[in-house]
Design an enzyme around this catalytic site. Structure first.
Site, PDB file in Angstrom:
ATOM      1  N   CYS A  34       0.862  -1.172   0.000  1.00 20.38           N
ATOM      2  CA  CYS A  34       0.000   0.000   0.000  1.00 20.38           C
ATOM      3  C   CYS A  34       0.904   1.228   0.000  1.00 20.38           C
ATOM      4  CB  CYS A  34      -0.901   0.004   1.232  1.00 20.38           C
ATOM      5  SG  CYS A  34      -1.844   1.544   1.413  1.00 20.38           S
ATOM      6  N   ASP A  41      -0.463  -5.560   0.189  1.00 19.70           N
ATOM      7  CA  ASP A  41      -1.733  -5.711  -0.516  1.00 19.70           C
ATOM      8  C   ASP A  41      -1.638  -6.978  -1.346  1.00 19.70           C
ATOM      9  OD1 ASP A  41      -3.359  -3.577   0.235  1.00 19.70           O
ATOM     10  OD2 ASP A  41      -2.497  -2.229  -1.250  1.00 19.70           O
TER      11      ASP A  41
END
Length: 141
Positions: A34, A41
């Site tokens: 992220c 992520d």
């Protein structure tokens, strides 16, 4: 020697450029970071393409996807970047990339990119592809 991540996508000659055929790839293990929090992520990508003169080489694709592991990027940017790199490499007749991003902060995000070569159309083959199936709060759905 173990493999290392690499941004070098590779291709090979389409063995049947005289015909339209669909290649489907299920790529369930994508990770990046992220860009705001630095937290990991995770995404599950579904790639469908109809090659013209070139097909993507699978090991190079795996190493390419692995190369994003320590890079920050928004879901929308990452999905479009990967699609752009594949389009640039392959110049496919058709390409669709669906990024199913795992739930973060209670929100599951899907990003769909679609590209057609100018003037190309094959409705009967695309009909076999069917619609993109979006996440139902279950990664890998």
């Amino acid at each position: 020697m173990p493999s290392q991540p690499s941004r070098e996508l590779q291709h090979f000659a389409n063995p049947h450029p005289e015909r339209d055929f669909l290649i489907h790839m299920d790529l369930p293990e994508f990770t990046c970071l992220c860009p705001l929090t630095g937290q990991p992520d995770f995404a599950h990508f579904l790639l469908d393409y109809i090659p013209d003169q070139r097909c993507v080489e699978l090991k190079a694709l795996k190493l390419y996807l692995w190369s994003f592991r320590d890079e920050g990027g928004f879901h929308e940017a990452m999905t479009n970047r990967i699609a752009d790199d594949l389009i640039r490499l392959l110049s496919p007749r058709y390409l669709r990339l669906l990024g199913r991003w795992y739930v973060r902060g209670g929100i599951a995000t899907d990003v769909l990119v679609e590209q057609r070569a100018p003037g190309w159309d094959n409705p009967s083959l695309l009909q076999q592809l069917g619609p993109a199936r979006f996440t139902r709060h279950q990664p890998g759905y």
